[in-house]
Design a protein around this motif. Structure first.
Motif, short mmCIF file in Angstrom:
data_model
loop_
_atom_site.label_atom_id
_atom_site.label_comp_id
_atom_site.label_asym_id
_atom_site.label_seq_id
_atom_site.Cartn_x
_atom_site.Cartn_y
_atom_site.Cartn_z
N UNK A 27 -45.42 96.42 16.58
CA UNK A 27 -46.85 96.17 16.52
C UNK A 27 -47.26 95.10 15.51
N UNK A 28 -46.45 94.79 14.52
CA UNK A 28 -46.84 93.82 13.50
C UNK A 28 -46.45 92.41 13.92
N UNK A 29 -47.40 91.47 13.83
CA UNK A 29 -47.12 90.07 14.16
C UNK A 29 -47.68 89.17 13.08
N UNK A 30 -47.08 87.99 12.96
CA UNK A 30 -47.59 87.01 12.01
C UNK A 30 -47.16 85.63 12.45
N UNK A 31 -47.91 84.63 11.99
CA UNK A 31 -47.57 83.25 12.31
C UNK A 31 -48.73 82.33 11.99
N UNK A 32 -48.56 81.07 12.33
CA UNK A 32 -49.61 80.08 12.11
C UNK A 32 -50.39 79.87 13.40
N UNK A 33 -51.69 80.04 13.34
CA UNK A 33 -52.57 79.84 14.48
C UNK A 33 -53.02 78.39 14.58
N UNK A 34 -52.87 77.64 13.49
CA UNK A 34 -53.30 76.25 13.44
C UNK A 34 -52.52 75.56 12.33
N UNK A 35 -52.19 74.29 12.56
CA UNK A 35 -51.52 73.48 11.55
C UNK A 35 -52.42 72.32 11.16
N UNK A 36 -52.41 72.00 9.88
CA UNK A 36 -53.20 70.87 9.41
C UNK A 36 -52.48 69.56 9.69
N UNK A 37 -53.28 68.53 9.90
CA UNK A 37 -52.80 67.14 9.99
C UNK A 37 -51.82 66.90 11.13
N UNK A 38 -51.85 67.71 12.18
CA UNK A 38 -51.02 67.47 13.35
C UNK A 38 -51.91 67.28 14.56
N UNK A 39 -51.67 66.22 15.30
CA UNK A 39 -52.47 65.93 16.49
C UNK A 39 -52.01 66.80 17.65
N UNK A 40 -52.96 67.47 18.29
CA UNK A 40 -52.61 68.32 19.42
C UNK A 40 -52.76 67.54 20.74
N UNK A 41 -52.51 68.21 21.85
CA UNK A 41 -52.57 67.57 23.16
C UNK A 41 -53.97 67.09 23.51
#
Length: 187
Positions: A27-41
């Motif tokens: 049930x426990x999750x973690x991670x980055x939902x957004x990164x700074x200074x990176x161009x997305x699609x």
């Protein structure tokens, strides 16, 4: 030249999580939902500090950033216990709710490697164009972070599989859920 931009609609920014995402005890999750200074699609770049004001307002009001399934507001699947900015981006840590059918499904899909993305739902408060013509998101009103199939930032990957004790527990949980479904179908 900086231009403040207020959008009237809710936007979603998809970002695959990196190897820091994990599923623990099913049930426990973690991670980055957004990164700074990176161009997305979509040609957008999130600026450092873009979430600060929004997170402060949420904390002051006693509210929470919602955890949704595929940005569907009718399908909350868990609780984000921690949401904060660090030097890399927007970090989230929370719990999938095993009492919610979609929460159980999400846990199984993460373990199987079928779902590996996180995505933010937000409204742009301030944005400007940089020298490359990219939209730089300077201030965002964060509404939710979803587990998604198709993230916007493909550089980051999930590593929720493996021979770790957590991965084995997840496989065991999936087995128990499947056994329970079979029993219910036969009753």
């Amino acid at each position: 030249m900086e231009t403040d931009q207020l959008n009237t609609g809710l936007e979603h920014k998809f970002c695959q999580t990196d190897t820091s995402i994990s599923v623990t005890d099913g049930v426990l999750i973690q991670g980055y939902a957004s990164y700074f200074d990176q161009c997305d699609k979509g040609g957008d770049v999130v600026e450092r500090g873009a979430y600060g004001a929004s997170l402060a307002r949420i904390k002051k009001s006693g509210g929470r950033v919602k955890m949704l399934w595929q940005h569907d507001p009718t399908q909350p699947i868990g609780i984000w216990d921690e949401v904060f900015e660090d030097e890399k981006g927007l970090f989230v840590k929370g719990r999938l709710l095993s009492d919610v059918a979609k929460g159980r499904e999400a846990a199984a899909l993460i373990e199987a490697g079928a779902i590996d993305g996180l995505s933010i739902g937000y409204r742009t408060q301030k944005a400007h164009k940089n020298e490359k013509g990219q939209r730089v998101l300077a201030e965002l009103e964060l509404w939710e972070v979803s587990l998604v199939t198709f993230p916007m930032l493909p550089q980051a990957r999930v590593d929720a599989k493996g021979d770790s004790p957590e991965a084995q527990m997840m496989r065991d949980l999936v087995g128990v859920i499947n056994d329970a479904r079979a029993m219910l179908a036969n009753s």
